[in-house]
Write a protein that holds these residues in place. Structure first.
Motif, PDB file in Angstrom:
ATOM      1  N   MET A   1       0.851  -1.176   0.000  1.00  0.00           N
ATOM      2  CA  MET A   1       0.000   0.000   0.000  1.00  0.00           C
ATOM      3  C   MET A   1       0.894   1.235   0.000  1.00  0.00           C
ATOM      4  N   SER A   2       0.827   2.093  -1.009  1.00  0.00           N
ATOM      5  CA  SER A   2       1.711   3.229  -1.134  1.00  0.00           C
ATOM      6  C   SER A   2       1.274   4.332  -0.188  1.00  0.00           C
ATOM      7  N   SER A   3       2.210   5.274   0.085  1.00  0.00           N
ATOM      8  CA  SER A   3       1.901   6.354   1.007  1.00  0.00           C
ATOM      9  C   SER A   3       0.809   7.251   0.471  1.00  0.00           C
ATOM     10  N   SER A   4       0.698   7.367  -0.853  1.00  0.00           N
ATOM     11  CA  SER A   4      -0.348   8.209  -1.430  1.00  0.00           C
ATOM     12  C   SER A   4      -1.727   7.611  -1.259  1.00  0.00           C
ATOM     13  N   GLN A   5      -1.801   6.326  -0.971  1.00  0.00           N
ATOM     14  CA  GLN A   5      -3.082   5.661  -0.816  1.00  0.00           C
ATOM     15  C   GLN A   5      -3.654   5.806   0.588  1.00  0.00           C
ATOM     16  N   LEU A   6      -2.805   6.222   1.544  1.00  0.00           N
ATOM     17  CA  LEU A   6      -3.257   6.238   2.930  1.00  0.00           C
ATOM     18  C   LEU A   6      -2.866   7.562   3.550  1.00  0.00           C
ATOM     19  N   LEU A   7      -3.823   8.385   3.886  1.00  0.00           N
ATOM     20  CA  LEU A   7      -3.581   9.665   4.540  1.00  0.00           C
ATOM     21  C   LEU A   7      -4.578   9.778   5.676  1.00  0.00           C
ATOM     22  N   LEU A   8      -4.080   9.686   6.903  1.00  0.00           N
ATOM     23  CA  LEU A   8      -4.963   9.628   8.057  1.00  0.00           C
ATOM     24  C   LEU A   8      -4.651  10.751   9.025  1.00  0.00           C
ATOM     25  N   ARG A   9      -5.666  11.102   9.773  1.00  0.00           N
ATOM     26  CA  ARG A   9      -5.512  12.167  10.751  1.00  0.00           C
ATOM     27  C   ARG A   9      -6.339  11.814  11.966  1.00  0.00           C
ATOM     28  N   PHE A  10      -5.781  12.073  13.158  1.00  0.00           N
ATOM     29  CA  PHE A  10      -6.589  11.907  14.349  1.00  0.00           C
ATOM     30  C   PHE A  10      -6.155  12.922  15.394  1.00  0.00           C
ATOM     31  N   SER A  11      -7.088  13.323  16.211  1.00  0.00           N
ATOM     32  CA  SER A  11      -6.815  14.301  17.253  1.00  0.00           C
ATOM     33  C   SER A  11      -6.299  13.579  18.484  1.00  0.00           C
ATOM     34  N   LEU A  12      -5.211  14.080  19.034  1.00  0.00           N
ATOM     35  CA  LEU A  12      -4.624  13.476  20.217  1.00  0.00           C
ATOM     36  C   LEU A  12      -5.012  14.237  21.484  1.00  0.00           C
ATOM     37  N   CYS A  95       3.171  11.785  18.723  1.00  0.00           N
ATOM     38  CA  CYS A  95       2.523  11.312  17.500  1.00  0.00           C
ATOM     39  C   CYS A  95       2.975   9.900  17.119  1.00  0.00           C
ATOM     40  N   GLN A  96       4.278   9.721  16.962  1.00  0.00           N
ATOM     41  CA  GLN A  96       4.760   8.430  16.472  1.00  0.00           C
ATOM     42  C   GLN A  96       4.385   7.301  17.417  1.00  0.00           C
ATOM     43  N   HIS A  97       4.446   7.560  18.705  1.00  0.00           N
ATOM     44  CA  HIS A  97       4.089   6.528  19.688  1.00  0.00           C
ATOM     45  C   HIS A  97       2.648   6.068  19.497  1.00  0.00           C
ATOM     46  N   ASN A  98       1.728   7.032  19.394  1.00  0.00           N
ATOM     47  CA  ASN A  98       0.313   6.688  19.225  1.00  0.00           C
ATOM     48  C   ASN A  98       0.023   6.103  17.851  1.00  0.00           C
ATOM     49  N   ILE A  99       0.701   6.597  16.829  1.00  0.00           N
ATOM     50  CA  ILE A  99       0.476   6.093  15.477  1.00  0.00           C
ATOM     51  C   ILE A  99       0.875   4.622  15.373  1.00  0.00           C
ATOM     52  N   ASN A 104      -0.777  -1.068  14.728  1.00  0.00           N
ATOM     53  CA  ASN A 104      -0.749  -2.433  15.256  1.00  0.00           C
ATOM     54  C   ASN A 104      -2.134  -2.942  15.635  1.00  0.00           C
ATOM     55  N   ASN A 105      -2.993  -2.042  16.117  1.00  0.00           N
ATOM     56  CA  ASN A 105      -4.274  -2.481  16.681  1.00  0.00           C
ATOM     57  C   ASN A 105      -5.491  -2.136  15.846  1.00  0.00           C
ATOM     58  N   ILE A 106      -5.365  -1.196  14.917  1.00  0.00           N
ATOM     59  CA  ILE A 106      -6.536  -0.768  14.148  1.00  0.00           C
ATOM     60  C   ILE A 106      -6.276  -0.803  12.655  1.00  0.00           C
ATOM     61  N   LEU A 107      -5.265  -0.072  12.206  1.00  0.00           N
ATOM     62  CA  LEU A 107      -5.063   0.087  10.767  1.00  0.00           C
ATOM     63  C   LEU A 107      -4.615  -1.198  10.095  1.00  0.00           C
ATOM     64  N   GLY A 108      -4.038  -2.128  10.867  1.00  0.00           N
ATOM     65  CA  GLY A 108      -3.615  -3.396  10.277  1.00  0.00           C
ATOM     66  C   GLY A 108      -4.746  -4.398  10.115  1.00  0.00           C
ATOM     67  N   LYS A 109      -5.923  -4.072  10.633  1.00  0.00           N
ATOM     68  CA  LYS A 109      -7.054  -4.986  10.539  1.00  0.00           C
ATOM     69  C   LYS A 109      -7.696  -4.892   9.160  1.00  0.00           C
ATOM     70  N   THR A 110      -8.123  -6.027   8.648  1.00  0.00           N
ATOM     71  CA  THR A 110      -8.743  -6.067   7.326  1.00  0.00           C
ATOM     72  C   THR A 110      -9.994  -6.932   7.370  1.00  0.00           C
ATOM     73  N   ALA A 111     -10.866  -6.728   6.397  1.00  0.00           N
ATOM     74  CA  ALA A 111     -12.067  -7.554   6.236  1.00  0.00           C
ATOM     75  C   ALA A 111     -12.106  -8.040   4.795  1.00  0.00           C
ATOM     76  N   LYS A 112     -12.233  -9.354   4.626  1.00  0.00           N
ATOM     77  CA  LYS A 112     -12.228  -9.936   3.283  1.00  0.00           C
ATOM     78  C   LYS A 112     -13.532  -9.619   2.549  1.00  0.00           C
ATOM     79  N   PRO A 113     -13.431  -9.311   1.265  1.00  0.00           N
ATOM     80  CA  PRO A 113     -14.643  -9.025   0.494  1.00  0.00           C
ATOM     81  C   PRO A 113     -15.326 -10.304   0.034  1.00  0.00           C
ATOM     82  N   TYR A 114     -16.586 -10.175  -0.343  1.00  0.00           N
ATOM     83  CA  TYR A 114     -17.229 -11.239  -1.106  1.00  0.00           C
ATOM     84  C   TYR A 114     -17.773 -10.613  -2.375  1.00  0.00           C
TER      85      TYR A 114
END
Length: 250
Positions: A1-12, A95-99, A104-114
């Motif tokens: 997954m390239s960096s241009s495909q994933l741009l995320l933001r969250f408030s700390l 930032c880096q610590h929370n990211i 590890n706990n959220i963004l790495g999770k996936t759901a298989k399509p049908y």
């Protein structure tokens, strides 16, 4: 997954202070990132008074910037004091610590399509057939849907929707292929997604649409049931006829 495909933001941090007279002063800190590496992480800390941002720290800019006289005065003071190195250090410690925890706990999770493959009515044109490949309930959003003819990609006469949000964190997408059927060819839809170790491929069965096959199966079942009931009624009638006593008329 390239960096241009994933741009995320969250408030700390979101700190709000309310005065008795209704004025509001608050600070919002957020991290913008597309990987866990420091060069791809940006810390933005904004200071507001009554919805007006008067000073901001941006780690990419590397200093505080004021937007009002009060903001410019504090920016100059903070840039030459202890506040600036503290904010720069928070890019890693905050930032880096929370990211990393997010990855590890959220963004790495996936759901298989049908997927489903169906025949739809083609618009007026040179082609006589149209297929629709629908893919549902996948996460994350990035996905690739490709049409194949005898294992080779088809690039023309293909239209696809964007990834559509279901409203429950899952996505769906629909791709259409207009084509003229040829004898012996194999048309397939291939889906590639981060949740799949190998691409998912579904071949089109041109014999009968699934809905038509279901209708035929239901009709045949009804016919068999009707014949069984008629046979049972005929047997019952014959048995009753044998036991009947005929009285002659005088």
């Amino acid at each position: 997954m390239s960096s241009s495909q994933l741009l995320l933001r969250f408030s700390l941090i979101l700190l709000s202070v309310y005065g008795a007279d209704g004025f509001e002063n608050f600070v919002a800190s957020r991290c913008v990132f597309n990987s866990t590496e420091l060069p791809d992480i940006e810390l933005i800390e904004s200071y507001y008074y009554n919805k007006l941002e008067f000073i901001r720290f941006n780690s990419t800019v590397g200093r505080f910037v004021g937007y009002t006289p009060l903001g410019m005065m504090n920016a100059d003071r903070w840039n030459n004091g202890e506040e600036l190195p503290i904010r720069k250090g928070q890019v890693e410690s905050y930032c880096q610590h929370n990211i990393k925890n997010w990855y590890n706990n959220i963004l790495g999770k996936t759901a298989k399509p049908y997927m489903t493959l169906s025949s739809v009515s083609p618009p007026g044109g040179k082609h006589t057939a149209m297929l629709m490949c629908s893919v549902y309930d996948f996460y994350p959003k990035q996905i690739s849907v490709t049409w194949l003819r005898d294992g080779h990609p088809i690039t023309s006469e293909v239209t696809s929707t964007d990834e559509l949000e279901d409203g429950d964190w899952y996505y769906q997408i629909h791709s259409h292929l207009e084509y003229t059927p040829r004898s012996g060819e194999r048309i397939s839809c291939m889906v590639e997604h981060p949740s799949l170790q190998t691409p998912m491929v579904k071949d089109w069965d041109a014999s009968l649409p699934e809905s038509d096959r279901n209708k035929i199966a239901i009709g045949a079942s009804g016919l068999v049931l009707g014949l069984v009931l008629c046979l049972a009624g005929f047997i019952y009638y014959k048995k009753k006829s044998r036991g009947r006593i005929l009285v002659p008329n005088h």
